[in-house]
Motif scaffolding. Structure first.
Motif, PDB file in Angstrom:
ATOM      1  N   UNK A 111      -5.399  15.528   5.568  1.00 25.52           N
ATOM      2  CA  UNK A 111      -6.848  14.623   5.036  1.00 25.52           C
ATOM      3  C   UNK A 111      -5.749  13.566   4.860  1.00 25.52           C
ATOM      4  N   UNK A 112      -5.256  13.579   4.007  1.00 24.98           N
ATOM      5  CA  UNK A 112      -4.236  12.550   2.662  1.00 24.98           C
ATOM      6  C   UNK A 112      -3.594  11.527   4.022  1.00 24.98           C
ATOM      7  N   UNK A 113      -3.454  11.229   5.489  1.00 24.90           N
ATOM      8  CA  UNK A 113      -2.687  11.062   6.413  1.00 24.90           C
ATOM      9  C   UNK A 113      -4.470  10.578   7.684  1.00 24.90           C
ATOM     10  N   UNK A 114      -5.074  10.895   7.506  1.00 22.62           N
ATOM     11  CA  UNK A 114      -6.131  10.678   8.803  1.00 22.62           C
ATOM     12  C   UNK A 114      -6.673   9.396   8.346  1.00 22.62           C
ATOM     13  N   UNK A 121      -7.502  -0.472   7.453  1.00 21.87           N
ATOM     14  CA  UNK A 121      -8.144  -2.223   7.404  1.00 21.87           C
ATOM     15  C   UNK A 121      -8.962  -2.871   6.003  1.00 21.87           C
ATOM     16  N   UNK A 122      -8.622  -2.267   5.123  1.00 23.49           N
ATOM     17  CA  UNK A 122      -8.922  -2.059   3.833  1.00 23.49           C
ATOM     18  C   UNK A 122      -8.072  -3.816   2.759  1.00 23.49           C
ATOM     19  N   UNK A 123      -7.021  -3.586   3.716  1.00 20.18           N
ATOM     20  CA  UNK A 123      -5.801  -4.069   3.303  1.00 20.18           C
ATOM     21  C   UNK A 123      -6.194  -5.400   3.445  1.00 20.18           C
ATOM     22  N   UNK A 124      -5.760  -5.269   5.724  1.00 19.16           N
ATOM     23  CA  UNK A 124      -6.368  -6.656   6.181  1.00 19.16           C
ATOM     24  C   UNK A 124      -7.749  -6.767   5.584  1.00 19.16           C
ATOM     25  N   UNK A 298      -7.799  -1.245  -5.519  1.00 20.28           N
ATOM     26  CA  UNK A 298      -7.901  -0.801  -4.351  1.00 20.28           C
ATOM     27  C   UNK A 298      -7.054  -0.990  -2.925  1.00 20.28           C
ATOM     28  N   UNK A 299      -7.119  -2.753  -3.108  1.00 16.23           N
ATOM     29  CA  UNK A 299      -5.889  -2.907  -2.460  1.00 16.23           C
ATOM     30  C   UNK A 299      -3.858  -2.979  -2.426  1.00 16.23           C
ATOM     31  N   UNK A 300      -3.836  -2.402  -3.580  1.00 11.35           N
ATOM     32  CA  UNK A 300      -3.243  -1.330  -4.615  1.00 11.35           C
ATOM     33  C   UNK A 300      -2.579  -0.307  -3.398  1.00 11.35           C
ATOM     34  N   UNK A 301      -3.845   0.921  -4.006  1.00 19.47           N
ATOM     35  CA  UNK A 301      -3.500   2.209  -3.632  1.00 19.47           C
ATOM     36  C   UNK A 301      -3.317   2.166  -1.374  1.00 19.47           C
ATOM     37  N   UNK A 302      -3.957   0.986  -1.171  1.00 12.87           N
ATOM     38  CA  UNK A 302      -4.081   1.217   0.236  1.00 12.87           C
ATOM     39  C   UNK A 302      -2.776   1.074   0.922  1.00 12.87           C
ATOM     40  N   UNK A 303      -2.241   0.120  -0.189  1.00  7.94           N
ATOM     41  CA  UNK A 303      -0.856  -0.913   0.477  1.00  7.94           C
ATOM     42  C   UNK A 303       0.144  -0.212   0.389  1.00  7.94           C
ATOM     43  N   UNK A 305       0.041   3.531   0.099  1.00 11.14           N
ATOM     44  CA  UNK A 305      -0.013   4.518   1.352  1.00 11.14           C
ATOM     45  C   UNK A 305       0.475   4.399   2.540  1.00 11.14           C
ATOM     46  N   UNK A 306       0.474   2.777   2.949  1.00 14.53           N
ATOM     47  CA  UNK A 306       0.442   2.623   3.781  1.00 14.53           C
ATOM     48  C   UNK A 306       1.811   2.008   3.862  1.00 14.53           C
ATOM     49  N   UNK A 307       2.678   1.608   3.032  1.00 14.13           N
ATOM     50  CA  UNK A 307       3.848   1.834   3.159  1.00 14.13           C
ATOM     51  C   UNK A 307       4.972   2.812   2.927  1.00 14.13           C
ATOM     52  N   UNK A 308       4.136   4.045   2.103  1.00 17.98           N
ATOM     53  CA  UNK A 308       4.405   5.459   2.671  1.00 17.98           C
ATOM     54  C   UNK A 308       4.894   6.280   3.752  1.00 17.98           C
ATOM     55  N   UNK A 309       3.706   5.916   3.980  1.00 10.58           N
ATOM     56  CA  UNK A 309       3.286   6.607   5.792  1.00 10.58           C
ATOM     57  C   UNK A 309       4.432   5.393   7.320  1.00 10.58           C
ATOM     58  N   UNK A 310       4.827   3.718   6.509  1.00 16.49           N
ATOM     59  CA  UNK A 310       5.618   3.673   7.426  1.00 16.49           C
ATOM     60  C   UNK A 310       6.715   3.182   6.983  1.00 16.49           C
ATOM     61  N   UNK A 311       6.778   3.419   6.153  1.00 13.28           N
ATOM     62  CA  UNK A 311       8.581   3.220   5.748  1.00 13.28           C
ATOM     63  C   UNK A 311       9.538   4.604   5.583  1.00 13.28           C
ATOM     64  N   UNK A 312       8.306   5.359   5.964  1.00 16.59           N
ATOM     65  CA  UNK A 312       9.712   6.911   5.509  1.00 16.59           C
ATOM     66  C   UNK A 312       8.845   8.281   6.739  1.00 16.59           C
ATOM     67  N   UNK A 313       9.624   6.639   8.796  1.00 21.45           N
ATOM     68  CA  UNK A 313       9.391   6.868   9.347  1.00 21.45           C
ATOM     69  C   UNK A 313      10.236   7.863  10.053  1.00 21.45           C
TER      70      UNK A 313
END
Length: 585
Positions: A111-114, A121-124, A298-303, A305-313
């Protein structure tokens, strides 16, 4: 800070020219923002003194022209920011979706990744809004302070004092809000998951009469979210109100100070009005940031999570283009289980299959058959051992090539929203009609598809809700056969099929073997296994027997009962079988 994170630096570097352009536009906008102060000075110190109507007209026309340019530059700056937000979403959409799908099957906290696409979308949306404009106005605050000092040192000192006070309030508020934001975000995510689960299972909820229980469950999550979010909201309201009050106080106070300076002949009446205007402009970026602080948080929280998802590939993006496998699949001492499980569900499985083999995997419910299939398809990474296709692990092939290596029909067939044709070709934009029809014919589904209202262009609905379970299974089989993959895995492929469907299934299995492919079938009904040439008996996650279909069925019919512990079968080796074929794991 989010603005200096690796992802932010990468994005800013890729858009450095656009950011420089926005900085230039911001300089023009803030420079033109001084128009009001200069106009006031001209009115009070020139027009009123000279009582010249012509001067008033000329000064007013110049003011209108400058404010016209101010509007155009500010509008263009906002449009460019909107374009940057769009480019951000376009840049990372495919990467975020790929990592989300990967993390959904690798992570125990799904659920943390879904919600990664929602975060994107929120950051954009934030970048496209007017909120970031205040950040580009921040560097101009010292310029406005200098202008206030040029009016008079006292005016500059008072403005600087109140500015420091506003910044201090913003920093304190940021720490208080951040302390509560994590808990509120987790509670909001839990509520979203509960609502999504209820909506997706609406039929079962209504049928079982548990709607009220689900309502209470969602209400409980809602209260948890509100309990966590309310203190944050109160802090934001308090700090925003204090910042606005400071701006009003300083504008009024500077009028009084400037009036006193006029009385003692140390300032002009124009300076009295202009100083309040410039001081208000100096505090405007701080006021704008505080007013939109919820968006920033909200943007910082979303950012993050995105960074953790993308940079820890964890998946390597650089692979060598290997030739597709055509000979053998080797499962070597594989143990596998869901991520986070204390022990693997399947242990020490070893066997191999050659081109043309048709393996049936049998065993009681809960023995690990589907888990073994997940390991073979690399959905679950083995915690021990390996699965190799012609000597290479599946992850060593490029992702787009894997679609031509494996065809998979899961036990619960889920079709994606779209047409029958799109589902069969796996939404491949480069597919051809001939390939789709060939897959449907191989699955024995061509005539059935033509009988649908719009044939291949029939919309299957959400999760295939517009068609029956048997039709979904046959379309899913065509999807698995699309592109003639080397390995076709069928998990309970005949669970919803009638007699004609089972006949088509058996023909499809023989067709894959005839072209040199390999078929693995997981089934409880023996009718799906009559065309297999090998069987693997799996009990309690371990292999009980592996060999030809006749030999394994002979053992079972001879009274051999599956046991919890693996036993070494006395099956004679097959002709031409590899060493691993001759062993049972």
């Amino acid at each position: 800070m989010t603005y200096f994170s690796p992802l932010a630096r990468t994005f800013l570097k890729g858009h450095s020219s656009t950011i420089s352009y926005i900085v230039g536009l911001s300089a023009a906008v803030n420079f033109l923002a001084l128009t009001g102060a200069v106009y006031m000075i001209q009115i009070y110190d020139r027009v009123l003194v000279s009582k010249s109507g012509a001067t008033l007209v000329y000064v007013t026309l110049i003011m209108l022209v400058l404010y016209g340019f101010y509007y155009l530059f500010d509008l263009y700056r906002c449009n460019v920011m909107s374009l940057v937000g769009r480019q951000f979403e376009e840049t990372y959409t495919e990467q975020v979706l790929a990592r989300t799908l990967s993390m959904q099957v690798e992570s125990a906290q799904r659920e943390r990744n879904s919600n990664a696409m929602r975060d994107l979308e929120e950051v954009g949306r934030f970048i496209s809004s007017s909120a970031p404009i205040a950040v580009f106005d921040l560097p101009w605050i010292p310029i406005f302070i200098v202008v206030c000092f040029l009016f008079h040192p006292i005016i500059g000192a008072v403005t600087l004092l109140f500015l420091c006070l506003a910044i201090a309030l913003m920093v304190i508020g940021e720490r208080q809000i951040r302390a509560a934001s994590d808990g509120a975000a987790d509670a909001l995510r839990s509520r979203a998951v509960a609502v999504d689960t209820a909506v997706r299972n609406a039929e079962a909820i209504v049928a079982m009469g548990i709607g009220q229980s689900m309502q209470h469950r969602v209400l409980r999550f809602t209260r948890s979210y509100l309990n966590a979010a309310s203190p944050m909201a109160r802090n934001m309201i308090r700090i925003s109100g204090m910042t606005r009050t400071i701006r009003l106080i300083i504008q009024s106070l500077l009028l009084g100070i400037a009036a006193w300076l006029v009385v003692i002949d140390q300032a002009t009446p124009g300076v009295m009005i202009a100083s309040a205007v410039v001081a208000g402009r100096a505090l405007a970026p701080i006021d704008a940031i505080v007013g939109r602080w919820r968006q920033f948080v909200q943007m910082q929280e979303c950012w993050r999570r995105l960074e953790k998802l993308l940079l820890n590939d964890a998946q390597g993006s650089d692979v060598v283009q290997l030739p597709p496998p055509t000979r053998i699949i080797t499962v070597d001492d594989v143990s596998v289980g869901p991520l986070g499980s204390p022990k693997p569900l399947v242990r020490n499985v070893t066997f191999s299959l050659r081109a043309g083999d048709r393996l049936g995997i049998i065993g009681p419910s809960g023995s690990g058959k589907s888990t073994l299939v997940r390991a073979i398809t690399d959905v679950w990474r083995p915690c021990n051992g390996s699965v190799r296709f012609d000597g290479a692990e599946l992850r060593q092939h490029a992702p787009e090539q894997r679609a031509r290596i494996i065809g998979y029909l899961p036990q619960d067939v889920q079709l994606l929203r779209g047409t029958v044709a799109e589902n069969i070709c796996r939404f491949d934009p480069h597919s051809t009609a001939a390939e789709m029809v060939a897959a449907a014919k191989a699955a024995g589904a061509h005539e059935m598809i033509l009988s649908l209202p719009n044939g291949y262009m029939t919309d299957v609905g959400e999760n295939g809700s517009n068609i029956s379970g048997g039709q979904r299974q046959r379309i899913g089989l065509a999807r698995a056969l699309y592109g003639d993959p080397f390995l076709v895995i069928l998990d309970e492929p005949n669970s919803n099929l009638d007699a004609n469907g089972e006949k088509s299934l058996n023909m499809a299995i023989r067709g894959v073997a005839a072209r040199g492919g390999i078929v693995i079938i997981v089934a409880h009904r023996l009718s799906a296994l009559k065309d297999t040439n090998k069987l693997l008996l799996l009990v309690d996650g371990q292999v009980q027997a592996f060999g030809t279909s006749d030999e394994v069925m002979g053992l079972l019919s001879g009274g051999v009962k599956p046991e919890a512990k693996p036993q070494v079968s006395n099956l004679p080796p097959e002709k031409g079988a590899s060493t691993q074929d001759k062993q049972s794991a």
